[in-house]
Scaffold this motif. Structure first.
Motif, PDB file in Angstrom:
ATOM      1  N   UNK A 224     -27.415 -15.471  -9.656  1.00  0.00           N
ATOM      2  CA  UNK A 224     -26.984 -15.938 -10.940  1.00  0.00           C
ATOM      3  C   UNK A 224     -25.605 -15.646 -11.502  1.00  0.00           C
ATOM      4  N   UNK A 225     -25.522 -15.104 -12.848  1.00  0.00           N
ATOM      5  CA  UNK A 225     -24.558 -14.628 -13.375  1.00  0.00           C
ATOM      6  C   UNK A 225     -23.553 -15.795 -13.329  1.00  0.00           C
ATOM      7  N   UNK A 226     -23.955 -16.974 -12.961  1.00  0.00           N
ATOM      8  CA  UNK A 226     -22.675 -18.253 -13.377  1.00  0.00           C
ATOM      9  C   UNK A 226     -21.745 -18.081 -12.329  1.00  0.00           C
ATOM     10  N   UNK A 227     -22.154 -17.714 -11.044  1.00  0.00           N
ATOM     11  CA  UNK A 227     -21.282 -17.820  -9.909  1.00  0.00           C
ATOM     12  C   UNK A 227     -21.081 -19.182  -9.350  1.00  0.00           C
ATOM     13  N   UNK A 228     -19.933 -19.442  -8.891  1.00  0.00           N
ATOM     14  CA  UNK A 228     -19.790 -20.809  -8.333  1.00  0.00           C
ATOM     15  C   UNK A 228     -20.802 -20.919  -7.110  1.00  0.00           C
ATOM     16  N   UNK A 229     -21.192 -22.418  -6.998  1.00  0.00           N
ATOM     17  CA  UNK A 229     -22.058 -22.680  -5.900  1.00  0.00           C
ATOM     18  C   UNK A 229     -20.993 -23.674  -5.116  1.00  0.00           C
ATOM     19  N   UNK A 230     -21.668 -24.195  -4.095  1.00  0.00           N
ATOM     20  CA  UNK A 230     -20.833 -25.334  -3.210  1.00  0.00           C
ATOM     21  C   UNK A 230     -20.640 -26.450  -4.122  1.00  0.00           C
ATOM     22  N   UNK A 231     -21.397 -26.756  -5.160  1.00  0.00           N
ATOM     23  CA  UNK A 231     -21.212 -28.044  -5.864  1.00  0.00           C
ATOM     24  C   UNK A 231     -20.298 -27.780  -7.017  1.00  0.00           C
ATOM     25  N   UNK A 232     -20.359 -26.780  -7.720  1.00  0.00           N
ATOM     26  CA  UNK A 232     -19.230 -26.278  -8.726  1.00  0.00           C
ATOM     27  C   UNK A 232     -17.741 -26.105  -7.886  1.00  0.00           C
ATOM     28  N   UNK A 233     -17.795 -25.547  -6.965  1.00  0.00           N
ATOM     29  CA  UNK A 233     -16.810 -25.288  -6.305  1.00  0.00           C
ATOM     30  C   UNK A 233     -15.944 -26.901  -5.756  1.00  0.00           C
ATOM     31  N   UNK A 234     -16.909 -27.763  -5.278  1.00  0.00           N
ATOM     32  CA  UNK A 234     -16.479 -29.188  -5.109  1.00  0.00           C
ATOM     33  C   UNK A 234     -16.037 -29.811  -6.294  1.00  0.00           C
ATOM     34  N   UNK A 235     -16.627 -29.495  -7.254  1.00  0.00           N
ATOM     35  CA  UNK A 235     -15.950 -30.425  -8.445  1.00  0.00           C
ATOM     36  C   UNK A 235     -14.689 -29.794  -8.993  1.00  0.00           C
ATOM     37  N   UNK A 236     -14.470 -28.520  -8.994  1.00  0.00           N
ATOM     38  CA  UNK A 236     -13.194 -28.139  -9.355  1.00  0.00           C
ATOM     39  C   UNK A 236     -11.994 -28.468  -8.427  1.00  0.00           C
ATOM     40  N   UNK A 237     -12.479 -28.578  -7.012  1.00  0.00           N
ATOM     41  CA  UNK A 237     -11.423 -29.045  -5.912  1.00  0.00           C
ATOM     42  C   UNK A 237     -11.221 -30.753  -6.329  1.00  0.00           C
ATOM     43  N   UNK A 238     -12.378 -31.333  -6.771  1.00  0.00           N
ATOM     44  CA  UNK A 238     -11.911 -32.823  -7.123  1.00  0.00           C
ATOM     45  C   UNK A 238     -11.197 -32.838  -8.251  1.00  0.00           C
ATOM     46  N   UNK A 239     -11.227 -32.152  -9.235  1.00  0.00           N
ATOM     47  CA  UNK A 239     -10.502 -32.289 -10.636  1.00  0.00           C
ATOM     48  C   UNK A 239      -8.928 -31.964 -10.174  1.00  0.00           C
ATOM     49  N   UNK A 240      -8.931 -30.766  -9.268  1.00  0.00           N
ATOM     50  CA  UNK A 240      -7.286 -30.474  -8.891  1.00  0.00           C
ATOM     51  C   UNK A 240      -6.722 -31.789  -8.138  1.00  0.00           C
ATOM     52  N   UNK A 241      -7.700 -32.342  -7.165  1.00  0.00           N
ATOM     53  CA  UNK A 241      -7.056 -33.353  -6.283  1.00  0.00           C
ATOM     54  C   UNK A 241      -6.540 -34.389  -7.028  1.00  0.00           C
ATOM     55  N   UNK A 242      -7.492 -34.920  -8.102  1.00  0.00           N
ATOM     56  CA  UNK A 242      -6.992 -35.979  -8.679  1.00  0.00           C
ATOM     57  C   UNK A 242      -5.700 -35.740  -9.455  1.00  0.00           C
TER      58      UNK A 242
END
Length: 406
Positions: free
Chosen positions: A67-85
């Motif tokens: 818990x504690x709002x740590x990143x998971x693979x999905x939130x990481x992927x969305x962050x990567x996607x935003x930066x890539x765009x």
């Protein structure tokens, strides 16, 4: 709209970008969409896939249950996607292809992060090993089974190429493994990937894929700092001498000495991401101009990555990675659950190979497997697709025990 035909003239795409109307196509032909480009369709197929949804319950660094709002693979992927765009837009590349590669780059990851991958690779050594990039290709070309007419997502050649080669070529022109594959060897399954043309594993991928790869690095660095602080493994002041971070921390604490540490942390993270992205855009634009590439095929023939950090930023980034490796990834509070999760994956693999039941089509595939190698690959596919909670449920079913990782 015939996307790609007028993009150079309107300034939307540079000549060296990937053009959806010039795609090498899909294995299974599809009709044209009146509203979406081919790369937009890839992006949408990925987002609607089962494997993509499962990322929300797969470990990044800190296990899902914590818990504690740590990143998971999905939130990481969305962050990567935003930066890539963002970077693709600035470099006048195809944003949709960059996003599609970013969204799919972790689809082959196992439960429990890299710990699961290490175990599966070791257990699969006599059967050709396991690699999450190759596994991502298996997911999008074979394992996903949503469509009436074919297995897989039927993605374009360019997206498949980006999934496999976003970190660079796998071999040289003579077919000799390069990079980490020199010692580890190429993973099994590359000759079993269906694409409209040869994926050319001896060349670099498109600039869009290169953008997705460096976005992955930037996202890792920034959010692992945030998660390590949130977990209490480090204090913010311990980054004072760390490359990339130390100078930013000094700026933030000098300007905002009295705000809560949580806000100081976010400000450091925000500035770190901004500077890294701006550095990549500036250096990559110069590299692209100096290389003289005039098409996406020229990019593949360039013989080197054109999307990169400047030399000072690259050295600083390596220093930050070393710090995170020593102080975060090898911290006992991280390694203790890692060891437990490795035992879970190894236990599941052994029981399934010994004949433990597997649900639905997986059990049917095991019954039809021609030999031990075929059975091992089915087991690896099944385990790799598991979420952390499902892997624990299966472990409890088969062993009547459940690790609590605490």
């Amino acid at each position: 709209m015939k996307r790609g035909q007028d993009l150079v003239e309107t300034g939307q795409h540079a000549p060296y970008a990937s053009f959806p109307t010039r795609s090498r196509g899909r294995v299974h032909p599809t009709g044209e969409s009146p509203t979406r480009s081919e790369f937009q369709r890839d992006r949408d197929r990925i987002i609607h896939s089962t494997a993509f949804r499962r990322l929300q319950h797969k470990t990044q660094v800190f296990l899902h249950h914590e818990g504690k709002h740590f990143r998971n693979r999905l939130t990481h992927t969305l962050e990567v996607s935003q930066m890539a765009r963002s970077m693709a837009r600035s470099l006048r590349l195809d944003e949709d292809l960059a996003e599609a590669v970013a969204l799919s780059h972790d689809l082959g990851h196992t439960p429990f992060g890299h710990a699961g991958e290490r175990v599966l690779n070791e257990l699969m050594k006599e059967f050709g090993g396991f690699d999450h990039n190759v596994q991502a290709l298996r997911v999008v070309t074979r394992i996903e089974n949503r469509y009436a007419e074919h297995d897989g997502l039927n993605l374009t050649w360019e997206t498949l190429e980006g999934i496999l080669k976003h970190n660079g070529p796998l071999t040289d022109a003579e077919g000799r493994p390069v990079g980490r594959y020199v010692e580890e060897g190429l993973r099994a399954g590359l000759d079993d990937i269906s694409a409209s043309e040869d994926l050319r594993i001896d060349t670099y991928a498109s600039l869009e894929a290169q953008v997705a790869a460096i976005a992955d690095d930037i996202a890792y660095n920034a959010h692992d700092i945030d998660d390590a602080l949130r977990a209490g493994l480090l204090g913010l002041g311990e980054f004072a001498e760390v490359p990339m971070v130390g100078s930013i921390l000094a700026e933030v604490t000098a300007r905002y000495p009295d705000i809560p540490v949580k806000r100081q942390t976010h400000e450091v993270q925000r500035r770190l991401i901004t500077r890294a992205i701006e550095d990549v855009i500036k250096r990559s634009a110069a590299e692209i101009a100096a290389s003289g590439v005039a098409s996406s095929d020229d990019v593949r023939a360039a013989g080197r990555a054109l999307v990169r950090f400047s030399e000072p930023m690259a050295e600083a980034e390596k220093g930050l990675k070393r710090f995170l490796f020593d102080r975060v990834y090898r911290h006992e509070d991280v390694m203790r659950p890692v060891r437990e999760s490795e035992a879970v994956v190894a236990g599941l693999f052994g029981r399934y190979m010994d004949g433990a039941s597997m649900p639905g089509r997986w059990g049917e595939a095991m019954m039809a497997a021609p030999d031990e190698a075929g059975r091992a690959r089915i087991v690896a596919d099944f385990i790799a697709g598991m979420t952390d909670p499902y892997a624990l449920d299966e472990y409890e079913r088969l062993f009547d025990a459940r690790p609590d990782f605490r």
